[in-house]
Design an enzyme around this catalytic site. Sequence first.
Site, PDB file in Angstrom:
ATOM      1  N   ASP A   1       0.796  -1.356  -0.120  1.00  0.00           N
ATOM      2  CA  ASP A   1      -0.127   0.057  -0.002  1.00  0.00           C
ATOM      3  C   ASP A   1       0.945   1.364   0.122  1.00  0.00           C
ATOM      4  OD1 ASP A   1      -1.433   2.128   0.604  1.00  0.00           O
ATOM      5  OD2 ASP A   1      -2.863   1.106   2.026  1.00  0.00           O
TER       6      ASP A   1
ATOM      7  N   ASP B   1       6.531  16.206   9.305  1.00  0.00           N
ATOM      8  CA  ASP B   1       6.322  15.997   7.957  1.00  0.00           C
ATOM      9  C   ASP B   1       6.164  17.494   7.514  1.00  0.00           C
ATOM     10  OD1 ASP B   1       3.880  16.403   9.402  1.00  0.00           O
ATOM     11  OD2 ASP B   1       2.869  14.395   8.364  1.00  0.00           O
TER      12      ASP B   1
ATOM     13  N   ASP C   1       2.381  19.308  12.800  1.00  0.00           N
ATOM     14  CA  ASP C   1       2.421  18.511  11.880  1.00  0.00           C
ATOM     15  C   ASP C   1       1.717  18.953  10.467  1.00  0.00           C
ATOM     16  OD1 ASP C   1       1.985  15.070  11.402  1.00  0.00           O
ATOM     17  OD2 ASP C   1       0.874  16.118  10.121  1.00  0.00           O
TER      18      ASP C   1
ATOM     19  N   HIS D   1      -5.210  12.569  13.569  1.00  0.00           N
ATOM     20  CA  HIS D   1      -6.413  12.004  12.759  1.00  0.00           C
ATOM     21  C   HIS D   1      -7.348  11.402  13.569  1.00  0.00           C
ATOM     22  CE1 HIS D   1      -4.061  14.197   9.742  1.00  0.00           C
ATOM     23  NE2 HIS D   1      -3.005  13.219   9.764  1.00  0.00           N
TER      24      HIS D   1
ATOM     25  N   HIS E   1      -0.343  17.762   8.284  1.00  0.00           N
ATOM     26  CA  HIS E   1      -1.797  17.639   7.789  1.00  0.00           C
ATOM     27  C   HIS E   1      -2.664  17.947   8.937  1.00  0.00           C
ATOM     28  CE1 HIS E   1       0.558  14.081   6.433  1.00  0.00           C
ATOM     29  NE2 HIS E   1       0.094  14.295   5.137  1.00  0.00           N
TER      30      HIS E   1
ATOM     31  N   TYR F   1       8.220  11.742   7.721  1.00  0.00           N
ATOM     32  CA  TYR F   1       8.354  10.697   7.021  1.00  0.00           C
ATOM     33  C   TYR F   1       9.880  10.634   6.263  1.00  0.00           C
ATOM     34  CZ  TYR F   1       3.735  10.461   8.489  1.00  0.00           C
ATOM     35  OH  TYR F   1       2.593  10.293   9.302  1.00  0.00           O
TER      36      TYR F   1
HETATM   37  N1  Q9C Z   1      -0.109  12.425  -0.413  1.00  0.00           N
HETATM   38  C1  Q9C Z   1       0.308  11.534   9.760  1.00  0.00           C
HETATM   39  O1  Q9C Z   1       1.147  12.393   9.434  1.00  0.00           O
HETATM   40  N2  Q9C Z   1      -1.866  10.167   3.047  1.00  0.00           N
HETATM   41  N3  Q9C Z   1      -0.720  11.113   8.894  1.00  0.00           N
HETATM   42  C2  Q9C Z   1      -2.196  11.355   2.396  1.00  0.00           C
HETATM   43  C3  Q9C Z   1      -1.496  12.452   0.320  1.00  0.00           C
HETATM   44  C4  Q9C Z   1      -2.240   9.981   4.505  1.00  0.00           C
HETATM   45  C5  Q9C Z   1      -0.575  11.239   7.615  1.00  0.00           C
HETATM   46  C6  Q9C Z   1      -1.925  11.233   0.909  1.00  0.00           C
HETATM   47  C7  Q9C Z   1      -1.463  10.620   5.378  1.00  0.00           C
HETATM   48  C8  Q9C Z   1      -1.359  10.526   6.652  1.00  0.00           C
HETATM   49  C9  Q9C Z   1       0.075  11.502  11.380  1.00  0.00           C
HETATM   50 ZN    ZN Z   2       1.262  14.260   9.238  1.00  0.00          ZN
END
Ligand code: Q9C
Ligand code: ZN
Length: 676
Positions: A28, A273, A180, A143, A182, A313
């Site tokens: 994935d 990130d 973060d 999230h 996101h 990441y």
């Molecule tokens: N390229 C955290 O950083 N995918 N979660 C997004 C966009 C999910 C991130 C795809 C990313 C979750 C904790």
């Molecule tokens: Zn994130």
Amino acid sequence: MQSNHSPAMGTALVYHEDMTAPRLLWDDPECEIECPERLTAVLDHLQQFGLEQRCLQLSAREASEAELGLVHSPEYVALVRGTQDLGKGELQALSGQFDAVYFHPSTFHCARLAAGAALQLVDAVLLGAAHNGLALVRPPGHHSQRAAANGFCVFNNVAIAAEHAKRKHGLHRILIVDWDIHHGQGTQYIFEDDPSVLYFSWHRYEHGRFWPFLRESDADTVGRGQGRGFTVNLPWNQVGMGNADYMAAFLHLLLPLAFEFDPELVLVSAGFDSAIGDPEGQMRATPECFAHLTRLLQVLAGGRVCAVLEGGYHLESLAQSVCMMVQALLGDPAPPLPGPLMPCQSALESIQSVRAAQAPHWVSLQQQDVAPALSPSAHSPEGGPLSVLPGGPACEAAVAAALSSLLDQRRLHPTPPVRTAVALTAPDASLGLPPDVLHQEKSAPREEAEAWARPHGSLAQDEALTALAKLLYLLDGILAGQVSSGIAAVRASAVVATLDVAIRRGLSRGAQRLFCVALGQLDRPLDLPDDGRTLWLSISGKEAAAPSMFHVSVALPGMTGGFLSCILGLVLPLAYGFQPDLVLVALGPAHGLQGPHAALLAAVLRGPAGGRVLALVEEESTPELAGVLARVLHGEAPPSLGPFSGAAPEDVRALRDLRRQLAPQWKMLQVAGEAG
Ligand code: Q9C
Ligand code: ZN
């Protein structure tokens, strides 16, 4: 190697190696970045830089089901509990019911450890076992919602910790800073109607075209019911945001609200990130930026800052950024931010739209000029559009350069062996200073002091010369990298002359840029060359002269209320824009500052010049003032300013006019792209 400042009550590091167990068991591409190496890379760097050993290391415990129930529904907890016994196929099928989530047989155990780590950290800080700390956890949390896993998150670690702080410790005001990249929509939903939790999140948004694609991630979502104004969303509409954009967001948006809110505890959803090199965020902030952001948060809540890892990441960028944060938590000076610091137009538009949306709820925003949101523009962020991203070779090289310069920097500018020295003239045993503050006895040679004193009548007397010789020795120690910061006491009548000598000596001994903050009745030395090497800022109660780029004066007759806006809206933007290698701060006659205000000023001035601050105080002032300054320069949190008091109208006007005049030259002053 690093110097070894480890106060008895220090920085907690909560971790358990079991949390490296969860990993993706099938293909994935979206989920594979959330991997065990994230934690091992961070730990490896912390050890390599000698940081782990300086922390109070705590082994994470599992959160109880009752604790999970503070935020999550019993049915959802039962569902996650059930994943322990599932086979790979069943795990994959269940994971598919959520957005960007994978389960592993170890997930339930580790998600309980992650929440437990956050709880333990909050307990350690609120019970006084540590000043601050970091929980290094997987899976992340922000999230996660009451009854849903989302975006790699299973239980909402930070939300559980906040509820716990309210219920078990009786707190009434908790600030959550989610840096973060996101949007922590899970945390937002959990607290949307709760005025006791101020939730701030910045996030990559791109006008709704970035995951999780939610309308409610935009600036105009401010919370519901009693909680209106306690959700603050800062959407970034372009990638490539950098240090200047993040600093501007803190100075012009988060911190004014945070001081008005006056939190008892700061929780950080610390995702990295948002740092350079990250494939998700595509932003450009360098690791040092996280040291500066941390420092700024440490002036809140008496320094009670609890950070909990979220995303991040790019392993090297993540690990370096965490090290920077931990260094700041330990009280080390932050390495200077690589400049020039100029927020981009898109960032300013975002910040401005949040200020406009939040203005009805916050006095501190009503007091500043909050113009209506600007129309979108095509300007690109600092350094131009990132057309090479993602993954182009030019981009990879830029990332590598940013991440290696940090290591070079540490080699070139090692942390000085002495963090703080005090050169006082009167006996100073009563100041209650931390044991590793150096009481400087030594002085520069008498003839040297005499030579520097010659032009100044006020330095002719014997005692004045003695004080000057001590100050010169201290200043040389700072410039030579032996000492980070210091305090020197001088006679009230000699402050102006001493400042003049310190500036000239500093410039002659290799300082390239000197930021001089003069409080009270201190005139700028008359024949100081206006060559851009000295930025002079005076803050006093009396009428100010017309400003020029390197000679700024502001009159704050209302002082106390306006002082905070002055620090956030003027002093720090100028300081970070100028990028000095030394800060001189002088509390002169009639400075009118109370201890907590002076302490806040000194604490934040440690940021811009790599911690190199020399403070001059009047010999005649109270020993308490010197004591509190020494403690904050040493890394302690400044005492609370107390309940928020707005600025006097004349202060508001003075600051606004000054900012308008200076913003074209000093870009960090911009809040609404006035000069853009
Ligand atoms: N390229 C955290 O950083 N995918 N979660 C997004 C966009 C999910 C991130 C795809 C990313 C979750 C904790
Ligand atoms: Zn994130």
